[in-house]
Design a protein around this motif. Structure first.
Motif, short mmCIF file in Angstrom:
data_model
loop_
_atom_site.label_atom_id
_atom_site.label_comp_id
_atom_site.label_asym_id
_atom_site.label_seq_id
_atom_site.Cartn_x
_atom_site.Cartn_y
_atom_site.Cartn_z
N ASP A 227 0.85 -1.19 0.00
CA ASP A 227 0.00 0.00 0.00
C ASP A 227 0.89 1.25 0.00
O ASP A 227 1.33 1.72 1.05
CB ASP A 227 -0.90 -0.05 1.24
CG ASP A 227 -1.81 1.17 1.36
OD1 ASP A 227 -1.85 1.98 0.41
OD2 ASP A 227 -2.47 1.31 2.40
N LEU A 273 -8.68 6.18 7.32
CA LEU A 273 -9.74 6.15 6.31
C LEU A 273 -9.27 5.44 5.04
O LEU A 273 -10.02 4.68 4.42
CB LEU A 273 -10.20 7.58 5.99
CG LEU A 273 -10.88 8.34 7.14
CD1 LEU A 273 -11.20 9.77 6.71
CD2 LEU A 273 -12.16 7.62 7.58
N TRP A 274 -8.02 5.70 4.66
CA TRP A 274 -7.48 5.05 3.47
C TRP A 274 -7.33 3.55 3.69
O TRP A 274 -7.58 2.75 2.77
CB TRP A 274 -6.14 5.67 3.09
CG TRP A 274 -5.46 4.97 1.94
CD1 TRP A 274 -4.34 4.20 1.98
CD2 TRP A 274 -5.88 4.95 0.57
NE1 TRP A 274 -4.03 3.71 0.75
CE2 TRP A 274 -4.96 4.16 -0.16
CE3 TRP A 274 -6.95 5.55 -0.10
CZ2 TRP A 274 -5.08 3.94 -1.51
CZ3 TRP A 274 -7.07 5.33 -1.47
CH2 TRP A 274 -6.13 4.54 -2.16
N ARG A 276 -9.25 1.72 5.53
CA ARG A 276 -10.60 1.15 5.38
C ARG A 276 -10.95 0.97 3.91
O ARG A 276 -11.56 -0.04 3.51
CB ARG A 276 -11.62 2.06 6.06
CG ARG A 276 -11.55 2.05 7.58
CD ARG A 276 -12.61 2.98 8.17
NE ARG A 276 -12.63 2.90 9.62
CZ ARG A 276 -13.42 3.65 10.40
NH1 ARG A 276 -14.26 4.52 9.84
NH2 ARG A 276 -13.37 3.52 11.71
N HIS A 277 -10.57 1.96 3.11
CA HIS A 277 -10.82 1.87 1.67
C HIS A 277 -10.07 0.69 1.06
O HIS A 277 -10.63 -0.06 0.25
CB HIS A 277 -10.41 3.18 1.00
CG HIS A 277 -10.48 3.14 -0.50
ND1 HIS A 277 -11.67 3.15 -1.19
CD2 HIS A 277 -9.48 3.07 -1.44
CE1 HIS A 277 -11.43 3.10 -2.49
NE2 HIS A 277 -10.11 3.05 -2.67
N ARG A 278 -8.81 0.52 1.44
CA ARG A 278 -8.01 -0.58 0.90
C ARG A 278 -8.58 -1.94 1.30
O ARG A 278 -8.55 -2.90 0.54
CB ARG A 278 -6.56 -0.48 1.38
CG ARG A 278 -5.73 0.60 0.69
CD ARG A 278 -5.63 0.33 -0.81
NE ARG A 278 -4.94 -0.91 -1.11
CZ ARG A 278 -3.68 -1.01 -1.50
NH1 ARG A 278 -2.95 0.09 -1.62
NH2 ARG A 278 -3.14 -2.17 -1.77
N ARG A 280 -11.73 -2.61 1.75
CA ARG A 280 -12.91 -2.84 0.92
C ARG A 280 -12.53 -3.19 -0.52
O ARG A 280 -13.16 -4.04 -1.16
CB ARG A 280 -13.82 -1.61 0.91
CG ARG A 280 -14.53 -1.35 2.24
CD ARG A 280 -15.65 -0.34 2.04
NE ARG A 280 -15.16 0.92 1.49
CZ ARG A 280 -14.77 1.96 2.21
NH1 ARG A 280 -14.81 1.88 3.55
NH2 ARG A 280 -14.35 3.07 1.64
N VAL A 281 -11.49 -2.53 -1.04
CA VAL A 281 -11.13 -2.67 -2.46
C VAL A 281 -10.39 -3.97 -2.74
O VAL A 281 -10.78 -4.75 -3.62
CB VAL A 281 -10.30 -1.45 -2.93
CG1 VAL A 281 -9.78 -1.68 -4.34
CG2 VAL A 281 -11.15 -0.19 -2.87
#
Length: 587
Positions: A227, A273-274, A276-278, A280-281
């Motif tokens: 990441d 927040l990022w 959490r996005h990773r 999900r993605v």
């Protein structure tokens, strides 16, 4: 516990060339090389902890040898800490992604080369650069130690392995005081301070050769990706928060430092927040946020952070008290630390192998109580003896503090990773070590407030306390006229207080050189005889304030321990007798 089981990988192979998944009966298929591999891991952990403390002792010798300024030497110390702290999370995740053995060996190779570069440095900037690189590679190497232990050893053996790891890590930090002083004092082969770095080279080479043969490879069973943006946000947030703490006193606590720490908050929120996005993605975050839903992990990290804030205050204050306040040589200070080392060795060895399996979380509470008793003893001894204190008078308090330290510090990291899925072992290990480094950084910042913040006032009080004896000696020995003696004492008081305010201990303030009365040889001799007592007493008072603050933190730690699940403090330490018997005699 439910969360842990939901995230725990199936029986999919995690360790190449050696089965890592545990069968249902809890007994891992034995890799005959695992205890030999542990030896390599422990040596690596020892070198890192040793180098993080030994340089502090050798700093004055480096400064003289290289003709370096005080700020450059500060960066030799701070650069290592900062680079180490920033690379821990990345280093742990790299092991999960690319293989923990592979990344460990990369870290060892880089640590060895940067140690060589440190030892042969001819200019201050070269030493600073080499130490930053050394800290960075240590940040890559160290997280693999805990994660490899976590995925390689069965539940029955894990306690014994972590007990050895905790013992080595804890003792190296304090042995560094004695080892650094002895190596510099002996000046073997005329190498002076350089030997503290060069000694890592043959050990590192041996570790590379031996480790490549005996450590089994392991990594997350499912493909993960690095990441990049998460790494950038995490690094930026950590720099903004940790750098002002490490350099705050040196820079005079500028407003910009507090602004930077404030800005770190939204940056780190953005990082979360990022992540959490990773998740999900693609399910490849830098930090698996689900770990914080595991109670043993989150509660253990909070307890660990508070504990190491206190230890950071103690370790720095203790060194200042011995070497500057009491004027002890590095060897003298290092040998005095052996009382602590012996206590820590006894408790850290026995806590995981013998005590935690029987008494669980109570061992942590008992350790905190013993640590508090040691701090109270230190407070009394420092106040009672002042500048006339001897090492043996500190023996019992330091021994008790060591006992308490080992009983708390050794089980805590094991408890933190108890329920961590193997696929996130590297990430979790990086977070644990980052947690410790953050604690030390905050503790170091608090030293500026608690220890140095009161030093000037303590110095003034110490001068006032000895003023009657000083006046008598100035008249009787230095032949100062009675009518002028008060002005001499006042000038000496101003000089002493101004010296206490200086960031660099060797700096002589203008008030010490601008007063003609202080330059008289007879007066200077009398004042010099009393100056040691003033320094010793004032540092003793500042050390007492630091110990009271540490004691308050230990009380907080005591109550935080109740948040750690009882079963987390017991489940990985059952049947340790069997684990002990499983250790081959050759280890």
């Amino acid at each position: 516990m439910a969360i842990a089981s939901e995230h725990t990988p199936s029986a999919e192979t995690e360790v190449k060339n050696a089965p890592a998944a545990e069968p249902a009966d809890g007994t891992a298929a034995a890799d005959p090389r695992r205890w030999k591999a542990l030896l390599v891991l422990l040596v690596a952990a020892f070198l890192d902890m040793l180098d993080s403390t030994v340089a502090n002792v050798a700093a004055p010798s480096m400064q003289r040898s290289l003709g370096a300024g005080y700020s450059a030497i500060q960066w030799v110390l701070v650069g290592y800490q900062l680079a180490f702290a920033l690379l821990l999370i990345l280093g742990g995740r790299l092991g999960d992604i690319f293989g923990r053995k592979k990344i460990f060996l990369v870290g060892v190779a880089g640590f060895t080369l940067s140690s060589l570069a440190s030892g042969v440095s001819q200019e201050p900037w070269q030493l600073v650069a080499a130490r930053v690189a050394q800290g960075a590679f240590a940040g890559v190497m160290v997280p693999q130690v805990m994660s490899i232990i976590h995925v390689t050893f069965s539940a029955k053996e894990k306690g014994a392995a972590f007990a050895m790891y905790g013992t080595i890590s804890g003792l190296a930090a304090t042995i560094g005081l004695a080892a650094g002083g002895l190596l510099v004092d002996w000046n073997l082969f005329g190498l002076d301070w350089r030997l503290i770095f060069l000694i890592n080279v043959p050990v590192g080479i041996a570790g590379l050769i031996y480790g490549s043969r005996v450590i089994a490879e392991s990594k997350a069973p499912h493909a993960l990706r690095l990441d990049g943006l998460g790494l950038l946000l995490a690094t930026l947030g950590m720099v903004l928060f940790i750098f002002p703490l490490l350099q705050g006193r040196e820079l005079g606590w500028p407003v910009a430092g507090f602004v930077a720490m404030g800005v770190s908050v939204p940056v780190l929120v953005g990082f979360v927040l990022w992540q959490r996005h990773r998740i999900r993605v693609d399910g490849s975050p830098l930090v698996e946020l689900g770990l914080f839903r595991i109670r043993s992990f989150s509660a253990g990290l909070a307890t660990n952070l508070a504990f190491y804030i206190g230890m950071g205050m103690f370790s720095i204050g203790w060194t200042l008290y011995m070497q500057i306040g009491q004027g002890w040589t590095p060897v003298h200070a290092g040998l005095t630390s052996l009382f602590f080392c012996i206590g820590a060795f006894i408790s850290s060895t026995g806590s995981l192998i013998a005590l935690v399996p029987k008494f669980g979380r109570k061992v942590l509470h008992i350790g905190a109580v013993i640590l508090t008793l040691g701090l109270l003893g230190y407070i009394w001894v420092a106040g009672h003896y002042g500048s006339a204190i001897h090492s043996w008078q500190l023996g019992l308090p330091l021994f008790l503090i060591g006992i308490g330290f080992g009983a708390v510090a050794t089980p805590l990291p094991v408890i933190v990773v108890t329920d961590v899925p193997h696929k996130d072992a590297g990430s979790a290990s990086g977070l644990v070590h980052t947690d410790i480094q953050l604690g030390f950084a905050v503790g170091g910042a608090l030293i500026s407030v608690i220890f140095f913040g009161g030093l000037a006032g303590n110095t003034a009080a110490s001068v006032d306390q000895i003023a009657p004896a000083l006046r008598h000696d100035l008249v009787a020995t230095a032949s100062v006229e009675p009518g002028k003696v008060d002005s001499v004492v006042a000038a000496f008081r101003t000089c002493a207080v101004d010296r206490a305010k200086e960031k660099e201990p060797t700096t002589v303030p203008a008030s010490c050189t601008s007063t003609p009365a202080l330059q008289d040889p007879k007066v200077a001799a009398v004042l010099g005889a009393h100056a040691a007592d003033v320094t010793g007493d004032s540092f003793a008072r500042s050390m007492q304030s630091t110990l009271w603050a540490f004691g308050g933190i230990v009380v907080l730690v005591f109550f935080l321990m109740f948040a750690i699940p009882k079963e987390a403090a017991e489940q990985n330490f059952e049947d340790e007798g069997a684990a002990s018997e499983a250790v081959p005699a050759t280890t």
